[in-house]
Design an enzyme around this catalytic site. Structure first.
Site, PDB file in Angstrom:
ATOM      1  N   HIS A   1      61.406  -9.945  10.137  1.00 57.07           N
ATOM      2  CA  HIS A   1      61.375 -10.291   9.124  1.00 57.07           C
ATOM      3  C   HIS A   1      59.719 -10.639   8.943  1.00 57.07           C
ATOM      4  CE1 HIS A   1      63.073 -11.539   4.881  1.00 57.07           C
ATOM      5  NE2 HIS A   1      61.870 -11.993   4.751  1.00 57.07           N
ATOM      6  N   GLU A   2      59.271 -11.496   9.000  1.00 54.43           N
ATOM      7  CA  GLU A   2      58.288 -12.377   9.398  1.00 54.43           C
ATOM      8  C   GLU A   2      57.080 -11.195   9.799  1.00 54.43           C
ATOM      9  OE1 GLU A   2      58.097 -15.011   8.096  1.00 54.43           O
ATOM     10  OE2 GLU A   2      60.296 -15.010   8.342  1.00 54.43           O
TER      11      GLU A   2
ATOM     12  N   CYS B   1      64.850 -14.552   1.071  1.00 50.72           N
ATOM     13  CA  CYS B   1      63.835 -14.782   1.865  1.00 50.72           C
ATOM     14  C   CYS B   1      62.239 -16.137   0.130  1.00 50.72           C
ATOM     15  CB  CYS B   1      62.549 -13.252   1.895  1.00 50.72           C
ATOM     16  SG  CYS B   1      60.875 -14.078   1.518  1.00 50.72           S
ATOM     17  N   LEU B   2      61.775 -16.853   1.276  1.00 49.25           N
ATOM     18  CA  LEU B   2      61.175 -17.785  -0.142  1.00 49.25           C
ATOM     19  C   LEU B   2      60.528 -17.431  -1.271  1.00 49.25           C
ATOM     20  CD1 LEU B   2      60.459 -20.837   2.736  1.00 49.25           C
ATOM     21  CD2 LEU B   2      62.620 -20.878   1.468  1.00 49.25           C
TER      22      LEU B   2
ATOM     23  N   GLN C   1      52.733 -15.640   2.311  1.00 52.39           N
ATOM     24  CA  GLN C   1      53.730 -16.223   1.687  1.00 52.39           C
ATOM     25  C   GLN C   1      52.580 -17.465   1.118  1.00 52.39           C
ATOM     26  OE1 GLN C   1      57.308 -15.995   4.423  1.00 52.39           O
ATOM     27  NE2 GLN C   1      58.119 -15.949   2.546  1.00 52.39           N
TER      28      GLN C   1
ATOM     29  N   HIS D   1      56.101  -9.255   6.829  1.00 51.52           N
ATOM     30  CA  HIS D   1      55.456  -9.859   5.700  1.00 51.52           C
ATOM     31  C   HIS D   1      53.803 -10.093   6.166  1.00 51.52           C
ATOM     32  CE1 HIS D   1      58.022 -12.098   3.252  1.00 51.52           C
ATOM     33  NE2 HIS D   1      58.957 -12.448   3.631  1.00 51.52           N
TER      34      HIS D   1
ATOM     35  N   GLY E   1      62.148 -19.640   7.877  1.00 51.59           N
ATOM     36  CA  GLY E   1      60.470 -18.495   9.042  1.00 51.59           C
ATOM     37  C   GLY E   1      59.743 -19.017   7.870  1.00 51.59           C
TER      38      GLY E   1
HETATM   39 ZN    ZN Z   1      60.481 -13.956   3.966  1.00 52.09          ZN
END
Ligand code: ZN
Length: 176
Positions: A140-141, A98-99, A55, A144, A50
């Protein structure tokens, strides 16, 4: 899409990860059409399941996801203006990463079941009930898009330990 041209993924503590993204409007249609495939390329290259527009430094409420298991054909999803419209009182704990915090994982407690809705690239409305990995990923997304990171759901002690570890690791291994 050539992954080499996909946008770099921002890492904590980049302040752009803390901004609240804005609603996508009809005027953003072209920008979204250009950005979504680049975000998918960045997500697959990472690799991750995701990625939210903040991000990659965009202020649009745009998310891409692919929850296909290894060995299954890719199942890319593009979610425009996603929102969580209902959440169960019951919670569940699941490990998240998380990236934007590469290499960091922690158990996060969230509502077990949620209802979410979003617009598709084709302009259709989707509304689903989700639990498990899909439910967690959606929460989670959407976090963000509101400038919230999974570490914000941890105790201050755990959060600070994780952020210190991340800072140390990023310093030791600068990005290419
Ligand atoms: Zn994340």
């Amino acid at each position: 899409m050539d992954a080499a041209r996909s946008p770099p993924i921002l890492h904590v503590p980049d302040p752009r990860l803390r901004l609240r993204a804005r609603l996508v409007t009809a005027a953003d249609a072209e920008a979204v059409r250009a950005l979504a495939p680049r975000m998918l390329a960045a997500m697959y290259a990472a690799p991750g399941i995701g990625l939210a527009a903040p991000q990659v430094g965009s202020d649009l409420r745009l998310v891409v996801m692919d929850l296909a298991r290894e060995g299954q054909p890719p199942a890319p999803m593009v979610l425009i203006n996603p929102e969580i419209t209902a959440a169960s009182r019951e919670t569940a704990i699941r490990e998240e990463g998380c990236l934007s915090l590469p290499g960091q994982y922690a158990d996060v407690e969230r509502p077990t079941r949620i209802r979410a809705r979003w617009d598709t690239l084709e302009g259709a409305k989707r509304e689903i009930e989700a639990e498990g990995l899909l439910g967690v990923c959606l929460q989670h997304e959407v976090d963000h898009l509101n400038g919230v990171l999974f570490v914000d759901h941890l105790s201050p002690l755990k959060r600070n330990m994780l952020l210190r570890k991340l800072a140390k690791e990023l310093k030791a291994k600068p990005r290419p």
